[in-house]
Design an enzyme around this catalytic site. Structure first.
Site, PDB file in Angstrom:
ATOM      1  N   GLY A  39     -22.133  -4.981   5.505  1.00 52.27           N
ATOM      2  CA  GLY A  39     -23.360  -4.435   5.499  1.00 52.27           C
ATOM      3  C   GLY A  39     -23.682  -3.908   6.867  1.00 52.27           C
ATOM      4  N   GLY A  40     -24.987  -3.610   7.322  1.00 49.44           N
ATOM      5  CA  GLY A  40     -25.395  -3.210   8.389  1.00 49.44           C
ATOM      6  C   GLY A  40     -25.232  -4.171   9.822  1.00 49.44           C
TER       7      GLY A  40
ATOM      8  N   LYS B 286     -31.699  -2.159   6.075  1.00 48.37           N
ATOM      9  CA  LYS B 286     -31.588  -1.576   7.345  1.00 48.37           C
ATOM     10  C   LYS B 286     -30.796  -0.192   7.344  1.00 48.37           C
ATOM     11  CE  LYS B 286     -31.189  -6.074   9.470  1.00 48.37           C
ATOM     12  NZ  LYS B 286     -30.387  -6.951  10.419  1.00 48.37           N
TER      13      LYS B 286
ATOM     14  N   ASP C 257     -30.526  -5.724  16.932  1.00 49.99           N
ATOM     15  CA  ASP C 257     -29.681  -6.517  16.395  1.00 49.99           C
ATOM     16  C   ASP C 257     -28.445  -6.173  17.448  1.00 49.99           C
ATOM     17  OD1 ASP C 257     -30.675  -7.666  14.335  1.00 49.99           O
ATOM     18  OD2 ASP C 257     -29.969  -6.116  13.032  1.00 49.99           O
TER      19      ASP C 257
ATOM     20  N   SER D 152     -37.717 -16.673   6.862  1.00 45.66           N
ATOM     21  CA  SER D 152     -37.989 -16.024   8.140  1.00 45.66           C
ATOM     22  C   SER D 152     -38.588 -16.905   9.322  1.00 45.66           C
ATOM     23  CB  SER D 152     -38.461 -14.724   8.118  1.00 45.66           C
ATOM     24  OG  SER D 152     -38.661 -14.251   9.355  1.00 45.66           O
TER      25      SER D 152
ATOM     26  N   THR E 163     -35.409  -5.880   7.557  1.00 45.60           N
ATOM     27  CA  THR E 163     -34.284  -6.591   7.283  1.00 45.60           C
ATOM     28  C   THR E 163     -33.462  -6.395   5.962  1.00 45.60           C
ATOM     29  OG1 THR E 163     -33.552  -8.946   7.590  1.00 45.60           O
ATOM     30  CG2 THR E 163     -35.513  -8.831   6.397  1.00 45.60           C
TER      31      THR E 163
ATOM     32  N   ASN F 116     -33.139  -1.951  12.575  1.00 47.06           N
ATOM     33  CA  ASN F 116     -34.108  -2.788  12.236  1.00 47.06           C
ATOM     34  C   ASN F 116     -35.447  -2.877  12.997  1.00 47.06           C
ATOM     35  OD1 ASN F 116     -33.294  -3.623  15.071  1.00 47.06           O
ATOM     36  ND2 ASN F 116     -33.487  -5.890  14.582  1.00 47.06           N
TER      37      ASN F 116
ATOM     38  N   GLY G  67     -26.493 -18.305  14.721  1.00 50.09           N
ATOM     39  CA  GLY G  67     -27.197 -17.117  15.146  1.00 50.09           C
ATOM     40  C   GLY G  67     -28.642 -17.305  15.603  1.00 50.09           C
TER      41      GLY G  67
ATOM     42  N   TYR H 126     -28.375 -18.340  11.012  1.00 48.94           N
ATOM     43  CA  TYR H 126     -29.377 -19.331  11.717  1.00 48.94           C
ATOM     44  C   TYR H 126     -30.065 -20.512  11.088  1.00 48.94           C
ATOM     45  CZ  TYR H 126     -33.214 -16.221  10.422  1.00 48.94           C
ATOM     46  OH  TYR H 126     -34.174 -15.571   9.559  1.00 48.94           O
TER      47      TYR H 126
END
Ligand code: S3P
Length: 412
Positions: A118-119, A56, A92, A13, A52, A77, A217, A196
């Site tokens: 997913g979310g 979520k 997000d 992260s 995260t 989130n 990202g 990212y």
């Protein structure tokens, strides 16, 4: 923990760095199991947190209230503790919307494929619908919960105009993974990857190679954090500040990679630049010599060029995953396209273009023992250097001047 990020695995992260650039609350990382998260929320002993993977959706029924976009998407989130009342948000949504705008990728009137179930895929579905796409389809391996399968996507939706990846395929350390073959989609106007790390995934580099506008990202990550930080503090953050934080973070993470002819100054410029920017310096030729235990000239002599190139490719694959370094490559690293795409994952590539008349022959360098060698190598490789680089710099001047050119271009 009063402020922070909760998830199952958080080693990757960048969130603490981003929040610290915005405000001075103490933002921590906290890995929890689902049960630990449930009891953490029950105790309500925190101010505000981000949530995260993979929680979520799990947190939704544990909250007292949801804002409209979190309720609509079914994923949260950001959780704010308002005097014991837990309110869930989905920043997000703002993150992805901002990324599409920043990257200039319009979905209006276009058919969009969203990879993943997913979310984040649900968030992307809401964003592109709100932005007026003509049709959005979520794609997953199982094809359940309203998703189509990859097979169906290939059979019936090759006319998709925008693809958004929300799966973890391509994320460090699985950087060689790409979720879908892009070349079969002939109508693409844009490709977005929410990953990212690396900064440029394989999917994004494939889009790049096909001349399709694309984006990774990192901007979304910063934008969702900015939106969360506003909720955390009740203070607003300008669009200008968002861009500044993004640019700062990108520079911190990006490697500066130097390519160019043998003896064009890559090692001396690289080590000076690294010193000036206070970054680690990596010289791939030095690593090759260390690994094999021989000098470059000896490796060529005893094992031949093919062996040298194989070791060079291994070393590049290893070091390209690093971030924030200055990397000097051997002159022939660009002969292998795979080396170039590896180096691009986290790097900006500068071609130090030193003209043949400024390059000196060297008996230690196996490929430039005569002036004719230099001329031939330069002619053979010029296009490869020019194609591989993000920026070409004239490097006929001395080391300090070339360092200054890079620093000015990179914008420290
Ligand atoms: C080579 C350049 C050398 C070294 C090897 C091969 C090349 O590095 O990697 O001799 O093919 O151009 P420098 O560019 O640092 O001389």
């Amino acid at each position: 923990m009063k402020y922070g990020l909760i998830g199952e695995k958080l080693g990757h992260s960048f969130s603490p760095e981003i929040h610290h650039k915005l405000f001075d609350y103490d933002y921590r990382l906290c890995e929890m199991s689902g049960d630990e998260l449930r009891s953490f929320l029950q105790k309500r002993d925190f101010c505000a947190v981000n949530i995260t993977l993979p929680y979520k959706e799990l947190v939704v029924p544990l909250l007292d209230e949801l804002d409209s976009s979190a309720a609509n998407i079914g994923a949260v989130n950001t959780i704010i503790n308002h005097d014991g009342k837990l309110i869930g948000y989905n920043t997000d949504y703002f993150g992805l919307q901002s990324l599409l705008e920043y990257a200039g990728i319009s979905v209006k009137g276009r058919k969009v494929l969203i990879l993943g179930s997913g979310g984040t895929s649900k968030t992307a579905y809401a964003v592109v619908n709100d932005l007026g796409c003509s049709q959005a389809l979520r794609v997953s391996r199982a094809g359940r919960d309203g998703c189509i399968t990859y097979q169906q996507a290939i059979e019936s939706h090759l006319d998709a105009q925008v693809i958004i990846n929300t799966t973890p395929c391509g994320m460090d350390p699985d950087v060689d993974c790409s979720p879908i073959e892009l070349s079969v989609f002939t109508n693409l106007f844009g490709v977005v990857d929410v990953i990212y790390n690396p900064l440029q995934t394989k999917l994004v580099s494939e889009a790049d190679a096909l001349d399709i506008p694309s984006a990774g990202g990192l901007f979304m990550l910063v934008a969702q954090a900015v939106s969360a930080a506003q909720l955390f503090t009740g203070q607003s953050i300008t669009a200008q500040k968002l861009k500044e934080v993004y640019t700062d973070l990108l520079r911190e993470k990006q490697n500066i990679v130097l390519i160019g002819m043998p003896a064009s100054g890559k090692s001396s410029v690289g080590s000076k630049l690294a010193q000036l920017l206070n970054r680690p310096f990596i010289d791939t030729d030095v690593l090759i010599e260390q690994r094999v235990g021989l000098t470059i000239a000896q490796i060529f002599e005893e094992y031949g060029e093919e062996y040298f190139r194989a070791v060079e490719a291994d070393i590049i694959a290893e070091i390209a995953n690093q971030q924030g370094a200055v990397i000097a490559t051997g002159g022939g690293a660009i002969l292998n396209r795979e080396n170039v795409s590896m180096l691009k994952r986290n790097g900006i590539i500068y071609f130090l273009d030193r003209s043949p008349e400024y390059l000196s022959i060297s008996q230690e360098r196996p490929l430039i023992k005569t002036a004719e060698d230099i001329k031939r190598l330069y002619d053979d490789r010029y296009e490869l250097y020019a194609d591989a680089c993000d920026r070409r710099l004239s490097a006929n001047n001395d080391v300090d001047e070339v360092v200054t050119l890079i620093v000015d271009d990179w914008g420290v």
